[in-house]
Design a protein around this motif. Structure first.
Motif, PDB file in Angstrom:
ATOM      1  N   GLU A  19      10.567  72.223  11.177  1.00 10.46           N
ATOM      2  CA  GLU A  19      10.496  72.248   9.617  1.00 10.46           C
ATOM      3  C   GLU A  19      11.463  72.702   9.355  1.00 10.46           C
TER       4      GLU A  19
ATOM      5  N   TYR B  80       6.620  64.395  15.551  1.00 16.88           N
ATOM      6  CA  TYR B  80       6.964  65.645  14.972  1.00 16.88           C
ATOM      7  C   TYR B  80       8.266  66.164  15.062  1.00 16.88           C
TER       8      TYR B  80
ATOM      9  N   ILE C  13      10.778  55.401  12.081  1.00 11.69           N
ATOM     10  CA  ILE C  13       9.814  55.261  11.208  1.00 11.69           C
ATOM     11  C   ILE C  13      10.544  53.769  10.301  1.00 11.69           C
TER      12      ILE C  13
ATOM     13  N   VAL D 107       6.448  70.046  11.809  1.00  9.17           N
ATOM     14  CA  VAL D 107       5.628  68.965  10.184  1.00  9.17           C
ATOM     15  C   VAL D 107       5.615  68.380  10.990  1.00  9.17           C
TER      16      VAL D 107
ATOM     17  N   VAL E 156      14.510  60.187  13.524  1.00  9.13           N
ATOM     18  CA  VAL E 156      13.148  60.395  12.175  1.00  9.13           C
ATOM     19  C   VAL E 156      13.080  59.480  11.626  1.00  9.13           C
ATOM     20  N   ASP E 157      14.481  59.023  10.821  1.00 10.06           N
ATOM     21  CA  ASP E 157      14.875  58.023  10.170  1.00 10.06           C
ATOM     22  C   ASP E 157      14.266  56.666  10.587  1.00 10.06           C
TER      23      ASP E 157
ATOM     24  N   ARG F  79       5.170  63.420  10.109  1.00  7.27           N
ATOM     25  CA  ARG F  79       5.353  62.382   9.882  1.00  7.27           C
ATOM     26  C   ARG F  79       3.976  61.049  10.412  1.00  7.27           C
ATOM     27  N   LYS F  80       2.950  61.287   9.740  1.00  5.55           N
ATOM     28  CA  LYS F  80       2.075  59.902   9.885  1.00  5.55           C
ATOM     29  C   LYS F  80       3.186  58.304  10.286  1.00  5.55           C
TER      30      LYS F  80
ATOM     31  N   CYS G  42       1.295  60.558  15.126  1.00 10.27           N
ATOM     32  CA  CYS G  42       2.739  60.920  14.117  1.00 10.27           C
ATOM     33  C   CYS G  42       4.114  61.807  15.451  1.00 10.27           C
TER      34      CYS G  42
END
Length: 308
Positions: A276, A273, A292, A154, A288-289, A156-157, A271
């Motif tokens: 998933e 990546y 972002i 997946v 990831v968190d 995430r932009k 992004c």
């Protein structure tokens, strides 16, 4: 019940097509991997691989078995990784791929805070401008743009991936004022050659009204890296088409200025990546968190936009 290690050796060998490469990733010997797979084949009563001197190839039975066990194996692996996290904190080696200059400029400065927040995670960061096989090469995550999105991955932009035209103030002072895209035709251009394909892409310029025109600049030289193109443009050698994140330090320093600031190239998105899966390893979810959160806190999506 077949042992977890035998199934792990089978899955990894199927992913990379080699006992030796699977052994390297599992920190085992090739002989140990081969014995585990042979033990699994004996237990199942079928041959899972066709073996040759160059490569392993899955048999029809092997392909069917891989489809049936791969997802469950990954779930078990993630569960074990999360349970093994020290005192409920994310732990383990975090293998991440990112572009060389982008990573150095915008991800490496975040490392101290990340380590302070997650001391049990050990970063294993790889800096490379080539696209990687995230799952096949065992990466937990990757940051970049223009990736093909294979099954099971997946995106995430994080920010828009805009390219802009820049030049040194001294270069612009020596040429007539550039008011519209057709004025570029008389100027030397510093263009980017793809390190993957070796080609110089034909970019259309886009404005705020989403009108598009061809980029008709004369190709004076090519670079395979936007940061290098910025350094060349800084010397007054032409107008460069570069990625916004790499141009930003030069623009802030005043050594480069935008040319035709109403026009830009839309190159998609940058992004994050990762695989998933409902049950991500704690280390991957933490990364990831965190990324972002940091990109939002620093307003990087706005800073990297050519429209502001």
């Amino acid at each position: 019940m077949e042992s977890f290690s035998s199934i792990e050796c089978f899955v990894r060998s199927a992913e990379v097509g080699s006992f030796a490469e699977a052994a390297r990733r599992l920190s085992l010997t090739p002989a140990a991997v081969g014995k585990n797979v042979a033990r699994l084949e004996a237990r199942l009563g079928v041959r899972l691989f066709q073996r040759s001197t160059r490569r392993l190839t899955l048999t029809e039975a092997g392909q069917r078995f891989l489809r049936e066990v791969a997802s469950s194996f990954q779930t078990i692996q993630y569960a074990v990784a999360n349970l093994a996290s020290g005192e409920g904190q994310p732990a383990g080696t975090l293998k991440v791929s990112m572009g060389t200059v982008f990573g150095r400029l915008y991800i490496v400065p975040l490392l101290a805070e990340f380590i302070q927040r997650y001391p049990a995670i050990s970063p294993d960061w790889h800096f490379d401008n080539r696209q990687i096989d995230l799952i096949g090469q065992g990466f937990d995550a990757a940051i970049g743009g223009g990736f093909d999105l294979p099954q099971g991955v997946v995106a995430r932009k994080l920010t828009p991936a805009h390219r802009i035209l820049v030049a040194a103030p001294a270069f612009l002072a020596q040429h007539p004022t550039i008011r519209q895209p057709t004025d570029l035709q008389a100027l030397d251009g510093i263009l980017i050659r793809s390190p993957q394909t070796g080609r110089v892409r034909s970019w259309p310029l886009t404005n705020r009204q989403q009108e598009q025109v061809p980029l008709g600049i004369r190709q004076r030289m090519t670079m395979s890296d936007s940061e290098a193109a910025c350094a060349v443009a800084q010397q007054g050698l032409g107008v460069a088409l570069v990625s916004m994140p790499f141009a930003l330090p030069y623009l802030q320093a005043g050594s480069l200025v935008r040319v035709l600031p109403e026009w830009y190239v839309d190159d998609g998105s940058i992004c994050l990546y990762y695989a998933e899966h409902k049950l991500l390893p704690g280390k991957t979810r933490a990364f990831v968190d965190f990324i972002i959160e940091q990109f939002a806190a620093q307003g990087l999506a706005q800073r990297f936009s050519a429209l502001l």
